[in-house]
Design a protein around this motif. Structure first.
Motif, mmCIF file in Angstrom:
data_model
loop_
_atom_site.group_PDB
_atom_site.id
_atom_site.type_symbol
_atom_site.label_atom_id
_atom_site.label_comp_id
_atom_site.label_asym_id
_atom_site.label_seq_id
_atom_site.Cartn_x
_atom_site.Cartn_y
_atom_site.Cartn_z
ATOM 1 N N ILE A 397 0.845 -1.323 -0.001
ATOM 2 C CA ILE A 397 0.011 -0.053 0.004
ATOM 3 C C ILE A 397 0.811 1.246 -0.034
ATOM 4 O O ILE A 397 0.736 2.135 -0.862
ATOM 5 C CB ILE A 397 -0.964 0.168 1.143
ATOM 6 C CG1 ILE A 397 -1.865 -1.200 1.161
ATOM 7 C CG2 ILE A 397 -1.743 1.315 1.246
ATOM 8 C CD1 ILE A 397 -2.953 -1.558 0.345
ATOM 9 N N GLU A 398 1.997 1.271 0.813
ATOM 10 C CA GLU A 398 2.828 2.309 0.936
ATOM 11 C C GLU A 398 3.616 2.683 -0.520
ATOM 12 O O GLU A 398 3.705 3.464 -0.682
ATOM 13 C CB GLU A 398 3.878 2.198 2.020
ATOM 14 C CG GLU A 398 3.503 2.546 3.403
ATOM 15 C CD GLU A 398 4.194 1.981 4.464
ATOM 16 O OE1 GLU A 398 5.578 1.688 4.176
ATOM 17 O OE2 GLU A 398 3.697 1.423 5.437
ATOM 18 N N PHE A 399 3.961 1.477 -1.143
ATOM 19 C CA PHE A 399 4.477 1.701 -2.479
ATOM 20 C C PHE A 399 3.864 2.331 -3.317
ATOM 21 O O PHE A 399 4.042 2.977 -4.068
ATOM 22 C CB PHE A 399 5.077 0.237 -2.742
ATOM 23 C CG PHE A 399 5.390 -0.087 -4.325
ATOM 24 C CD1 PHE A 399 6.675 -0.222 -4.338
ATOM 25 C CD2 PHE A 399 4.468 -0.137 -5.432
ATOM 26 C CE1 PHE A 399 7.516 -0.318 -5.907
ATOM 27 C CE2 PHE A 399 5.005 -0.117 -6.430
ATOM 28 C CZ PHE A 399 6.560 -0.371 -6.819
ATOM 29 N N ILE A 400 2.363 1.930 -3.327
ATOM 30 C CA ILE A 400 1.244 2.376 -4.247
ATOM 31 C C ILE A 400 1.418 3.871 -4.224
ATOM 32 O O ILE A 400 1.433 4.814 -5.132
ATOM 33 C CB ILE A 400 0.037 1.831 -4.244
ATOM 34 C CG1 ILE A 400 0.237 0.087 -4.787
ATOM 35 C CG2 ILE A 400 -0.896 2.316 -5.043
ATOM 36 C CD1 ILE A 400 -1.023 -0.731 -4.150
ATOM 37 N N ASP A 401 1.008 4.255 -2.968
ATOM 38 C CA ASP A 401 0.812 5.734 -2.492
ATOM 39 C C ASP A 401 2.206 6.564 -2.962
ATOM 40 O O ASP A 401 1.971 7.597 -3.596
ATOM 41 C CB ASP A 401 0.781 6.079 -0.974
ATOM 42 C CG ASP A 401 -0.470 5.557 -0.546
ATOM 43 O OD1 ASP A 401 -1.354 5.198 -1.223
ATOM 44 O OD2 ASP A 401 -0.977 5.182 0.661
ATOM 45 N N GLN A 402 3.372 6.003 -2.531
ATOM 46 C CA GLN A 402 4.547 6.771 -3.184
ATOM 47 C C GLN A 402 4.720 6.828 -4.539
ATOM 48 O O GLN A 402 4.692 8.103 -5.223
ATOM 49 C CB GLN A 402 5.801 6.081 -2.437
ATOM 50 C CG GLN A 402 6.840 6.866 -2.173
ATOM 51 C CD GLN A 402 7.849 6.131 -1.412
ATOM 52 O OE1 GLN A 402 7.669 5.132 -0.814
ATOM 53 N NE2 GLN A 402 9.048 6.632 -1.586
ATOM 54 N N ALA A 403 4.197 5.790 -5.221
ATOM 55 C CA ALA A 403 4.730 5.572 -6.808
ATOM 56 C C ALA A 403 3.306 6.809 -7.484
ATOM 57 O O ALA A 403 4.023 7.437 -8.266
ATOM 58 C CB ALA A 403 4.077 4.532 -7.308
ATOM 59 N N GLN A 404 2.273 6.729 -6.911
ATOM 60 C CA GLN A 404 1.209 7.604 -7.283
ATOM 61 C C GLN A 404 1.416 8.768 -7.209
ATOM 62 O O GLN A 404 1.505 9.944 -8.043
ATOM 63 C CB GLN A 404 -0.045 7.358 -6.939
ATOM 64 C CG GLN A 404 -0.905 6.100 -7.589
ATOM 65 C CD GLN A 404 -2.478 6.124 -7.340
ATOM 66 O OE1 GLN A 404 -3.019 6.714 -6.183
ATOM 67 N NE2 GLN A 404 -3.263 5.810 -8.323
ATOM 68 N N SER A 405 1.954 9.113 -6.035
ATOM 69 C CA SER A 405 2.368 10.669 -5.579
ATOM 70 C C SER A 405 3.359 11.203 -6.268
ATOM 71 O O SER A 405 3.483 12.526 -6.804
ATOM 72 C CB SER A 405 2.335 11.052 -4.033
ATOM 73 O OG SER A 405 3.411 10.233 -3.375
#
Ligand code: SF4
Length: 492
Positions: A397-405
Motif C-alpha cells: 500500500i505504501e509503495f502504491i501511495d508513493q508511486a502515485q504521488s
C-alpha cells in the motif's frame, strides 16, 4: 459436440497449413478454453509440427459451461482418434482430463501428453497417458515424417521412476491436509521428490537448439490476445528468481534469431498489425528498434518488463509503440526480500522507471505482487507469520501511495494502477520449495485489509488470484492429490 461458430473469425497465417484437411487419426486436446488455447504458443507449435508431417490435428478444447470437451473442427469424439495429443500448460487443468478419462471408454488410443505442466509434474499424467514428452516439442519432431514413428517417453517408465515412495502415504497426506503433519517428514518427502524431479529432468528434458521462434499458426478475435500475432523473442530466462520454475522448465535461456523473427513477423503482418512479443526477459533494444523500423504502424505488446534491464532509450521507443499499459513484477515492496529472491532492483529504481514512462506519456501500469515471500518462511510460527504478512501487505500500500504521488507531483495527473496479488505457491524445483502455503484465514484477513485500503484510494484496481486455484496448484505440484480422486474439501 460441434458448436455454432463463425469460422471466418479464425484467420490461418500460412496457406500451407490452412489448406490441409484435418487428420482422420490425430486429435490435439487443450484442457482449457479456446480463448486460452489460441493464445498459447505451445499449442500452436504442436499444430504446426503435426501438420508438417501431414496430420493437421483436430482440435478439442474444454468448455466450462458444459463441463466437457468440444471441437470446432469435427463432430467426432476425442476417443475416436487413434492418436490423442494433449498440450497442458497449467497443472490445474489436469482435473478436466482426469474427469474425461474417468467417464470415457477408451479404444486402445495412444495418448501423448506434453507441455510445461508435464515437465514440472510428470507424475500427474502417468495414470492415463501412454507416453509423455518433456521439454521443447520441436525436438520430438526432428527428422520424423510420420506420426507412427514419433518417439516419446513411455509412461510406464515414468511410473516406475516416481515409485510409491515419492508420494506421501495416504495417512500422511491426510495429516498434511489437516495441517497436522510432522514437519520433518514433510521436509524429507519434499527433498526426495525434488531430487527425483531434478534427476528426471536431467535425463529427459529435451532442449531444442532451433533458431526459429514459435509463432501463431492462426489468429482469432476469440483469443485472450484478440487478433494478435504472437511470436517468441526468447525462450527460458537468464534470471533465476527463487520462487520461479522457469529455469527448470526451459533449461538455458535462448534468444531467437532477429532475422527469423522479422521474417515471421512479415508473414503475420499480412494478416494483422498487432504483435505480441513473448519473452520472460525484456527483449534487447536492438530487436525492438528493428521491429519498429520494419513495422512502424504495428501495435506491440510485451510480457512484463524487468526494471533493471530497461534504460531511457528503451522507454523512449516504448512510448512510441501505442502501448496502453506497462507491466512490472516487483513481486514484493520489501526491498531486502526482493533482493533475496533474485530481483535485484530497488523501489527507487521502479519509481524512476514509472516516472520516465510517465514523461513518455504512459500513465497506466500493471503490478504483480506475491504475498508470503517473507511470511511463509518455515522458521516463523503462526503469530510471526501473521505479523510478516501484514508487513508485506502494508508495504505494498505504501509503495502504491508513493508511486502515485511521485507521478502526480510532477505531472499533475494520477496514474492508473492495476494490482494483481498472488499468494506464494512454494513449488518443487524452486529455492522456496520448503516455504509454507498460506492458510485460508490469514489469506482472508490480509485480502480484506488490502481491499479496504485500496477502496479509499483513487485510480487503483486490485485483483486477488483465487485461493482455491492456488492451493490446488500447490497440491498437484507436490503430488498430494490422488489421481482420479478429487475432493473439493482438500482445497480449502
Ligand atoms: S520471475 Fe521472471 S525474471 Fe525471475 S526467473 Fe522467473 S521468468 Fe525470470
Amino acid at each position: 459436440m460441434i458448436k455454432v461458430y463463425d469460422k471466418t473469425e479464425e484467420i490461418w497465417i500460412e496457406n500451407e497449413i490452412k489448406n490441409l484437411s484435418f487428420s482422420k487419426k490425430v486429435a490435439l486436446v487443450f484442457p482449457n478454453e479456446y480463448k486460452v488455447a489460441s493464445s498459447n504458443l505451445g499449442f500452436h507449435i504442436l499444430i504446426k509440427n503435426l501438420s508438417l508431417i501431414g496430420q493437421k490435428p483436430v482440435r478439442f478444447f474444454f468448455d466450462k459451461d458444459i463441463n466437457d470437451f468440444i471441437s470446432y473442427d469435427t463432430n467426432r469424439k476425442i476417443r475416436d482418434f487413434e492418436y490423442i495429443f494433449i498440450s497442458i500448460s497449467f497443472e490445474n487443468d489436469v482435473e478436466n482430463i482426469w474427469n474425461y478419462f474417468n467417464k470415457t471408454q477408451l479404444k486402445n488410443n495412444n495418448i501423448i501428453v506434453g507441455g510445461s505442466a508435464v515437465t514440472l509434474s510428470p507424475f500427474l499424467f502417468m495414470d492415463f497417458a501412454t507416453n509423455i514428452a518433456v521439454g521443447d516439442s520441436e525436438e520430438y519432431f526432428k527428422n520424423f515424417t510420420s506420426v507412427e514413428d514419433l518417439e516419446f517417453i513411455n509412461s510406464a517408465y515414468v511410473k516406475e521412476f516416481f515409485a510409491e515412495k515419492y508420494k506421501l502415504e495416504k495417512k500422511s497426506r491426510f495429516n498434511f491436509l489437516e495441517k497436522k503433519i510432522d514437519s520433518k517428514l514433510l521436509y524429507e518427502f519434499k527433498s526426495n521428490l525434488n531430487s527425483k524431479l531434478i534427476e528426471f529432468n536431467n535425463k529427459f528434458n529435451k532442449t531444442s537448439d532451433t533458431k526459429t521462434p514459435a509463432y501463431s499458426i492462426f489468429i482469432t478475435k476469440k483469443s485472450a490476445f484478440t487478433n494478435y500475432f504472437l511470436i517468441e523473442i526468447s525462450r527460458g530466462c537468464p534470471f533465476s528468481c527463487s520462487f520461479c520454475t522457469m529455469k527448470n522448465l526451459y533449461n538455458r535461456y535462448r534468444l531467437f534469431d532477429l532475422d527469423e523473427i522479422l521474417e515471421k513477423l512479415s508473414i503475420g503482418y499480412s494478416k494483422t498489425k498487432n504483435f505480441g512479443l513473448i519473452s520472460a526477459a525484456t527483449p534487447p533494444i536492438k530487436y525492438i528498434r528493428e521491429i519498429r523500423k520494419n513495422f512502424p504502424d504495428a501495435t506491440l505488446h510485451f510480457s512484463s518488463l524487468r526494471v533493471d534491464s530497461i534504460d531511457e532509450e528503451f522507454l523512449e521507443i516504448v512510448s512510441t509503440l501505442n502501448l496502453k499499459t506497462l507491466t512490472i513484477a516487483p513481486e514484493t515492496a520489501l526491498e531486502e526480500i526482493r533482493f533475496k529472491i533474485g530481483k535485484r532492483f530497488s523501489n527507487s529504481q521502479i519509481f524512476n522507471f514509472i516516472q520516465n514512462a510517465a514523461k513518455n506519456g504512459i500513465f497506466k501500469f500493471k503490478f504483480y505482487f506475491i504475498l508470503g515471500l517473507k511470511a511463509l518462511n518455515p522458521i516463523f510460527d503462526l503469530a510471526q507469520c501473521e505479523l510478516a504478512i501484514m508487513e508485506e501487505a502494508k508495504s505494498i500500500i505504501e509503495f502504491i501511495d508513493q508511486a502515485q504521488s511521485l507521478i502526480f507531483e510532477r505531472y499533475n495527473r494520477i496514474p492508473f494502477f492495476s494490482i494483481s496479488i498472488n499468494s506464494l505457491i512454494p513449488k518443487p524445483l524452486t529455492f522456496l520449495r520448503d516455504y509454507n502455503f498460506i492458510n485460508l484465514n490469514l489469506y482472508k484477513k490480509v485480502k480484506e485489509f488490502m481491499r479496504k485500503e485500496i477502496y479509499k484510494r483513487k485510480n487503483i484496481a486490485i485483483e486477488f488470484i483465487s485461493y482455491k486455484e492456488a492451493k490446488k496448484e500447490y497440491l498437484y505440484s507436490w503430488n498430494f492429490v490422488e489421481n482420479f480422486n478429487l475432493n473439493n474439501n482438500l482445497y480449502m
